[in-house]
Every structure is written in structure tokens, then in C-alpha cells.
Design a protein around this motif. Structure first.
Motif, PDB file in Angstrom:
ATOM      1  N   PRO A  63       0.810  -1.617   0.156  1.00  0.00           N
ATOM      2  CA  PRO A  63       0.227  -0.200  -0.394  1.00  0.00           C
ATOM      3  C   PRO A  63       1.146   1.088  -0.387  1.00  0.00           C
ATOM      4  O   PRO A  63       1.603   1.353   0.861  1.00  0.00           O
ATOM      5  N   VAL A  64       0.913   2.273  -0.471  1.00  0.00           N
ATOM      6  CA  VAL A  64       1.216   3.527  -1.155  1.00  0.00           C
ATOM      7  C   VAL A  64       0.314   4.642  -1.437  1.00  0.00           C
ATOM      8  O   VAL A  64      -0.732   4.257  -2.100  1.00  0.00           O
ATOM      9  N   SER A  65       0.541   5.560  -0.744  1.00  0.00           N
ATOM     10  CA  SER A  65       0.211   7.097  -1.438  1.00  0.00           C
ATOM     11  C   SER A  65       1.093   7.684  -1.489  1.00  0.00           C
ATOM     12  O   SER A  65       1.553   8.576  -1.125  1.00  0.00           O
ATOM     13  N   VAL A  66       0.862   8.895  -2.244  1.00  0.00           N
ATOM     14  CA  VAL A  66       2.355   9.563  -3.003  1.00  0.00           C
ATOM     15  C   VAL A  66       1.009  10.918  -3.529  1.00  0.00           C
ATOM     16  O   VAL A  66       0.282  10.862  -4.119  1.00  0.00           O
ATOM     17  N   GLN A  67       1.313  12.724  -2.895  1.00  0.00           N
ATOM     18  CA  GLN A  67      -0.260  13.474  -3.013  1.00  0.00           C
ATOM     19  C   GLN A  67       1.026  14.756  -3.351  1.00  0.00           C
ATOM     20  O   GLN A  67       2.137  14.659  -2.330  1.00  0.00           O
ATOM     21  N   TYR A  68       1.255  15.108  -4.626  1.00  0.00           N
ATOM     22  CA  TYR A  68       2.201  15.919  -4.448  1.00  0.00           C
ATOM     23  C   TYR A  68       2.060  17.540  -4.063  1.00  0.00           C
ATOM     24  O   TYR A  68       0.824  17.861  -3.895  1.00  0.00           O
ATOM     25  N   ASP A  69       3.221  18.309  -3.346  1.00  0.00           N
ATOM     26  CA  ASP A  69       2.681  18.961  -2.196  1.00  0.00           C
ATOM     27  C   ASP A  69       3.906  19.909  -3.053  1.00  0.00           C
ATOM     28  O   ASP A  69       4.962  20.085  -2.334  1.00  0.00           O
ATOM     29  N   SER A  70       3.435  21.194  -3.539  1.00  0.00           N
ATOM     30  CA  SER A  70       4.167  21.890  -3.734  1.00  0.00           C
ATOM     31  C   SER A  70       5.267  23.146  -2.850  1.00  0.00           C
ATOM     32  O   SER A  70       6.558  23.320  -2.553  1.00  0.00           O
ATOM     33  N   CYS A  71       4.446  22.934  -1.383  1.00  0.00           N
ATOM     34  CA  CYS A  71       4.842  23.807  -0.227  1.00  0.00           C
ATOM     35  C   CYS A  71       5.726  23.037   0.575  1.00  0.00           C
ATOM     36  O   CYS A  71       6.659  23.991   1.166  1.00  0.00           O
ATOM     37  N   ARG A  72       5.048  21.207   0.767  1.00  0.00           N
ATOM     38  CA  ARG A  72       6.581  21.000   1.538  1.00  0.00           C
ATOM     39  C   ARG A  72       7.583  20.780   0.498  1.00  0.00           C
ATOM     40  O   ARG A  72       8.619  20.148   1.030  1.00  0.00           O
ATOM     41  N   LEU A  73       7.929  21.003  -0.532  1.00  0.00           N
ATOM     42  CA  LEU A  73       8.870  20.660  -1.491  1.00  0.00           C
ATOM     43  C   LEU A  73       9.574  22.255  -1.008  1.00  0.00           C
ATOM     44  O   LEU A  73      10.732  21.979  -0.614  1.00  0.00           O
ATOM     45  N   LYS A  74       8.717  23.083  -1.131  1.00  0.00           N
ATOM     46  CA  LYS A  74       9.441  24.384  -0.501  1.00  0.00           C
ATOM     47  C   LYS A  74      10.782  24.274   0.359  1.00  0.00           C
ATOM     48  O   LYS A  74      11.541  24.526   0.765  1.00  0.00           O
ATOM     49  N   ALA A  75       9.215  23.797   1.469  1.00  0.00           N
ATOM     50  CA  ALA A  75       9.955  23.666   3.083  1.00  0.00           C
ATOM     51  C   ALA A  75      11.577  22.996   3.335  1.00  0.00           C
ATOM     52  O   ALA A  75      12.493  23.662   3.584  1.00  0.00           O
ATOM     53  N   ALA A  76      10.535  21.374   1.970  1.00  0.00           N
ATOM     54  CA  ALA A  76      12.728  21.383   2.342  1.00  0.00           C
ATOM     55  C   ALA A  76      13.468  21.604   1.452  1.00  0.00           C
ATOM     56  O   ALA A  76      14.616  21.278   2.251  1.00  0.00           O
ATOM     57  N   LEU A  77      13.906  22.438   0.416  1.00  0.00           N
ATOM     58  CA  LEU A  77      14.496  22.581  -0.450  1.00  0.00           C
ATOM     59  C   LEU A  77      14.689  23.668   0.511  1.00  0.00           C
ATOM     60  O   LEU A  77      16.398  24.712  -0.014  1.00  0.00           O
ATOM     61  N   LEU A  78      14.528  24.401   0.997  1.00  0.00           N
ATOM     62  CA  LEU A  78      15.269  25.692   2.312  1.00  0.00           C
ATOM     63  C   LEU A  78      15.973  25.663   2.935  1.00  0.00           C
ATOM     64  O   LEU A  78      16.502  26.102   3.805  1.00  0.00           O
ATOM     65  N   THR A  79      16.133  23.216   3.008  1.00  0.00           N
ATOM     66  CA  THR A  79      17.401  23.603   3.431  1.00  0.00           C
ATOM     67  C   THR A  79      18.389  22.831   3.473  1.00  0.00           C
ATOM     68  O   THR A  79      19.557  22.797   4.149  1.00  0.00           O
ATOM     69  N   VAL A  80      18.378  23.484   2.029  1.00  0.00           N
ATOM     70  CA  VAL A  80      19.904  23.029   1.375  1.00  0.00           C
ATOM     71  C   VAL A  80      20.512  24.859   1.019  1.00  0.00           C
ATOM     72  O   VAL A  80      20.832  25.141   1.060  1.00  0.00           O
ATOM     73  N   PRO A  81      22.273  24.388   1.615  1.00  0.00           N
ATOM     74  CA  PRO A  81      22.751  25.340   1.623  1.00  0.00           C
ATOM     75  C   PRO A  81      22.367  26.460   0.102  1.00  0.00           C
ATOM     76  O   PRO A  81      22.382  26.078  -0.944  1.00  0.00           O
ATOM     77  N   THR A  82      22.546  27.963  -0.027  1.00  0.00           N
ATOM     78  CA  THR A  82      22.203  28.110  -1.176  1.00  0.00           C
ATOM     79  C   THR A  82      23.807  28.468  -1.771  1.00  0.00           C
ATOM     80  O   THR A  82      24.656  28.500  -1.236  1.00  0.00           O
ATOM     81  N   GLN A  83      23.676  28.396  -3.391  1.00  0.00           N
ATOM     82  CA  GLN A  83      24.337  28.621  -4.033  1.00  0.00           C
ATOM     83  C   GLN A  83      24.813  30.541  -4.819  1.00  0.00           C
ATOM     84  O   GLN A  83      23.774  30.524  -5.283  1.00  0.00           O
ATOM     85  N   VAL A  84      26.018  30.700  -4.656  1.00  0.00           N
ATOM     86  CA  VAL A  84      26.609  32.175  -4.708  1.00  0.00           C
ATOM     87  C   VAL A  84      26.160  31.850  -6.626  1.00  0.00           C
ATOM     88  O   VAL A  84      27.628  31.622  -6.863  1.00  0.00           O
ATOM     89  N   ARG A  85      25.800  32.595  -7.085  1.00  0.00           N
ATOM     90  CA  ARG A  85      25.730  32.499  -8.991  1.00  0.00           C
ATOM     91  C   ARG A  85      26.501  33.900  -9.187  1.00  0.00           C
ATOM     92  O   ARG A  85      27.205  34.225 -10.371  1.00  0.00           O
ATOM     93  N   SER A  86      26.720  35.505  -8.262  1.00  0.00           N
ATOM     94  CA  SER A  86      27.098  36.167  -8.680  1.00  0.00           C
ATOM     95  C   SER A  86      28.093  36.810  -8.235  1.00  0.00           C
ATOM     96  O   SER A  86      27.497  36.851  -6.733  1.00  0.00           O
ATOM     97  N   TRP A  87      29.137  37.181  -8.055  1.00  0.00           N
ATOM     98  CA  TRP A  87      29.772  38.495  -6.604  1.00  0.00           C
ATOM     99  C   TRP A  87      30.455  40.064  -7.373  1.00  0.00           C
ATOM    100  O   TRP A  87      30.656  39.108  -8.777  1.00  0.00           O
ATOM    101  N   ARG A  88      29.947  41.417  -6.198  1.00  0.00           N
ATOM    102  CA  ARG A  88      31.268  42.088  -6.990  1.00  0.00           C
ATOM    103  C   ARG A  88      31.398  42.692  -6.202  1.00  0.00           C
ATOM    104  O   ARG A  88      30.355  43.103  -5.184  1.00  0.00           O
ATOM    105  N   GLU A  89      32.094  43.804  -6.037  1.00  0.00           N
ATOM    106  CA  GLU A  89      32.216  44.810  -5.099  1.00  0.00           C
ATOM    107  C   GLU A  89      32.283  46.088  -6.003  1.00  0.00           C
ATOM    108  O   GLU A  89      32.637  46.528  -6.937  1.00  0.00           O
ATOM    109  N   ILE A  90      30.838  46.844  -4.984  1.00  0.00           N
ATOM    110  CA  ILE A  90      30.406  47.763  -5.591  1.00  0.00           C
ATOM    111  C   ILE A  90      31.007  49.400  -4.931  1.00  0.00           C
ATOM    112  O   ILE A  90      31.392  49.922  -5.810  1.00  0.00           O
ATOM    113  N   PHE A  91      31.962  49.528  -3.722  1.00  0.00           N
ATOM    114  CA  PHE A  91      32.481  50.313  -3.329  1.00  0.00           C
ATOM    115  C   PHE A  91      33.450  50.158  -2.564  1.00  0.00           C
ATOM    116  O   PHE A  91      33.567  49.306  -1.456  1.00  0.00           O
TER     117      PHE A  91
END
Length: 424
Positions: free
Chosen positions: A396-424
Motif C-alpha cells: 500500500p502506497v499513497s503519494v500526494q504532490y505538495d509544492s509547499c512541502r517541497l519548498k520547505a524541504a529545499l530551504l534546508t539546502v545551502p544557497t549557491q552564489v551565482r554572482s559576486w562584485r565589489e560595489i565600492f
């Protein structure tokens, strides 16, 4: 004799003058070098302070166990283009020092117990480091300042408008994810519709010492994981039998409905299996996500599982976690064994994995090999999404798509730097 004495006096006076000139030059040079050294030291200290500010902001955009009180996030649904949050080290900070301050923005100063606080007070988790930081979502206006035009796009524009924007109307939030079901790689994009992805975040950090300042800017993203095309994804074959319910309707109602199953190989299923979603039947797709592609970005800093997990709780509802296992490291060909578990977050397995007994999981399950689903009793219940190379189910298996639970899970992963610059 008098002529000799006069000549000696003149020579001595010239020597004294030259010595004085040399001494003055040395003193001036030394003084200049001391000032240069002092300025360089201050600039380096300010640079390091600003870097520390960026590091704190990145860490606080991620939700981790034990540091959840310091977590910073826009709680608006959908995300607010005018959302801004500050990290302050000193109570002496004033909005006048921020050249980009705008009263119509949220201007939050999150503190434990009050994530929407706007009263100026120190809220940095560091002490004694002279910096302050501003965090906000990247918007269309930000991209336009960096050169985005319809002819030279910096992002995929799905909102149907090519009009320019300004400080009082920054346009839509720019997300980092998959703009369509055909997308194989994550990109920056905008949309007027609800999206299951998280925004690109802009961080500006000011390192300030005795009136000076170094200003650094980063753009960071939360790794989005694989594309969300259905409740269950398999890049290969799917075999389903017995008591199975798979629903592609978004349980939290944030985004549109998806098919129950998206598969790239073949599917076998009993007529008693209940499918629902839009459309309500499993869909074959050559774009079915390959789980191995997403695994590397998601497993960074994950908790490693080196043994079978039984009769435990992994993560919590308020603080999900990311777990990683090498399925090939386990004796049985079914890989890591997960039995009688209550789990929250992301389960990553490089190889095969078996869920058996009564397993309840909120979030993402991603298995590069075969995922064996052997439910017993009340069975296996998954709220979020499943990605696997192949799926083989016998209980027996039940799977329900839930975008909110997926977002909450992804917030546990470290962020990735896409760009860096010195403004001043």
C-alpha cells in the motif's frame, strides 16, 4: 688659512642642508607609507567585515536545526517584490546610511520570535564585527539595471510585459527554477502565475570602520532540485500493483495540478490503482527528470546515512533536513532500507533504496537507482514528490504532490552564489 676655514664652513653648511633635505624626504616618505599601510589595513578589515556579512546572510537564508530562530524568509504568498530585510550589528544604524532605502518596502529587521520586526535593534548572530546587510528578492528592475532588454535578456520573461520598471515599481520577482515542463536546466525567470520555485536573492553587505566602507553584493539561489512534472517521476520503468493512490493535485493549492506519474520508460499498473491529477492518467515524457543530475547540488552538507533507518524520526515538521546515502554501500541489492520512519525534508540515495512497512515522508525523495516501495499496515505515505530511476511497488502506497512541502524541504539546502562584485 682664513680661506680654508671659510670653505670648510660652507661645506659643512651644505652637508647639513643636504642631510636635512634627506631626513625630511625620509620622514615624509615614511609618513606617507604609514598612512598607506593604515588605509590598506582598514580597507582589508572592511572587506573582511563585508564578506562576513555576506556569509551570515547566506546562512540565515537557509533553515537548519538549532538555528531556526535566526532564519530569514519572505512569508508572503506569492512572494512580495518589495520585501527587504536587514541584518544589523549596531543599534546606532539609521536608514539614512542605506542609499537604496525606500519607505514603501517592508524593511524588516527579523529577531527571534518576531520575524516581521521593523524596530531598529541589533539582530546579527555575530558580535563585534562592523557590518550591516540588506537582503531582498531580485526583481525585473534589478535585471534592467544590469542590462536586461528584450533583445538581450538576462532571464526568461513569462509575465507578458516588456515595459521598464523603477524603484517604486520593481516589477515581478525573478525566480530560479524551471519555467516550463520542457525545461531541463534551471534558469532565472519571471511569471504572473504562482510558481513552485524560490526567488533569486540579492545580498548587499557594508563593512564599515571609522567612516570608511567596503560594499559587496552577491546574488544567491536555493538549488531547485529536479523539475516538478508530476507527483511521481521515473526516468525509466514503473511497476505498480496492489493498493496505490497517486495524486498530482497540489495539496497546498499554491500551484496548478500535475499528472500523477511522469515516466520515461514503460509502465505497468493494475486496474485498481487510483490516479488523479491534470491529466488524471500517467504520462510518458522524454523530458522525465534524471535524478542523478539534481543529486550533486542537493547533497551538499547533507546528513549522511551509513546504516538502515528503522523506527526513527528524521527531521521535524518545523525544521526539515536533508539526508544522503549511497545505496551501493549496503549489502542487500535493494540498497538502503528505510522502515517504520517518520521523515521530513529531502531523502537522497545514490543507488537503490527500499521503503517498507509504515513510512510517512513530507518533502522530496530522490533515488538515482530503483526505488522499492513495500508498504505494510497503513502503508507508505509521501506528501511532496518522488523522483527515481525506476519505481517498483508491491504494498500500500499513497503519494500526494505538495509544492509547499517541497519548498520547505529545499530551504534546508545551502544557497549557491551565482554572482559576486565589489560595489565600492
Amino acid at each position: 688659512m682664513n680661506d680654508s676655514r671659510g670653505f670648510a664652513l660652507v661645506a659643512v653648511l651644505l652637508l647639513v642642508a643636504v642631510a636635512g633635505l634627506v631626513t625630511a624626504t625620509v620622514l615624509q616618505t615614511t609618513s606617507t607609507e604609514i598612512r598607506i599601510s593604515g588605509n590598506h589595513k582598514q580597507a582589508v578589515q572592511e572587506l573582511y567585515a563585508a564578506e562576513a556579512g555576506l556569509a551570515e546572510a547566506r546562512s540565515r537564508l537557509r533553515k537548519t536545526l538549532g538555528a531556526e530562530a535566526a532564519f530569514i524568509r519572505d512569508t508572503a504568498v506569492p512572494f512580495d517584490p518589495s520585501w527587504t530585510a536587514y541584518v544589523l550589528e549596531s543599534a546606532e544604524w539609521t536608514p539614512s546610511v542605506d542609499p537604496e532605502y525606500a519607505s514603501h518596502e517592508t524593511n524588516l529587521i527579523p529577531v527571534p520570535g518576531n520575524p516581521t520586526n521593523t524596530v531598529i535593534r541589533p539582530n546579527s548572530v555575530q558580535t563585534g564585527l562592523p557590518y550591516w546587510v540588506k537582503i531582498r528578492h531580485k526583481t525585473e528592475y534589478d535585471a534592467e539595471l544590469a542590462g536586461h532588454r528584450p533583445a538581450t535578456p538576462h532571464y526568461v520573461d513569462l509575465d507578458g510585459s516588456t515595459s521598464g520598471h523603477g524603484k517604486s515599481n520593481r516589477g515581478n520577482v525573478i525566480y530560479f527554477g524551471y519555467p516550463s515542463t520542457a525545461s531541463r536546466d534551471p534558469v532565472s525567470f519571471t511569471t504572473n502565475l504562482p510558481a513552485p520555485w524560490l526567488p533569486v536573492e540579492k545580498i548587499v553587505a557594508y563593512g564599515a570602520i571609522t567612516g570608511g566602507a567596503v560594499v559587496l553584493e552577491e546574488e544567491v539561489v536555493h538549488p531547485p532540485g529536479p523539475n516538478q512534472l508530476g507527483a511521481v517521476h521515473a526516468s525509466g520503468e514503473v511497476s505498480l500493483s496492489g493498493q496505490v493512490t497517486i495524486d498530482g493535485h497540489d495539496a497546498c493549492g499554491a500551484v496548478g495540478s500535475l499528472p500523477p506519474v511522469v515516466y520515461g520508460g514503460a509502465i505497468t499498473s493494475a486496474p485498481t490503482i487510483h490516479f488523479d491529477g491534470t491529466p488524471a492518467s500517467p504520462q510518458h515524457s522524454s523530458n522525465a527528470p534524471v535524478p542523478a543530475t539534481a543529486l550533486a547540488a542537493l547533497k551538499k552538507d547533507a546528513t549522511v546515512l551509513n546504516a538502515a533507518q528503522m523506527n526513527q524520526q528524521l527531521g521535524t515538521a518545523s525544521v526539515p533536513m536533508t539526508f544522503y546515502a549511497k545505496g551501493g554501500s549496503f549489502a542487500q541489492p535493494q540498497g538502503i532500507r528505510i522502515r517504520q520512519i517518520r521523515g521530513f525534508g529531502i531523502l537522497l540515495v545514490n543507488g537503490n533504496a527500499t521503503l517498507e512497512g509504515e513510512v510517512h515522508w513530507d518533502g522530496m525523495i530522490l533515488v538515482t537507482g530503483t526505488l522499492f516501495l513495500n508498504g505494510q499496515g497503513s502503508g507508505i505515505v509521501i506528501r511532496g514528490g518522488v523522483w527515481a530511476g525506476r519505481v517498483n511497488q508491491t504494498g500500500p502506497v499513497s503519494v500526494q504532490y505538495d509544492s509547499c512541502r517541497l519548498k520547505a524541504a529545499l530551504l534546508t539546502v545551502p544557497t549557491q552564489v551565482r554572482s559576486w562584485r565589489e560595489i565600492f
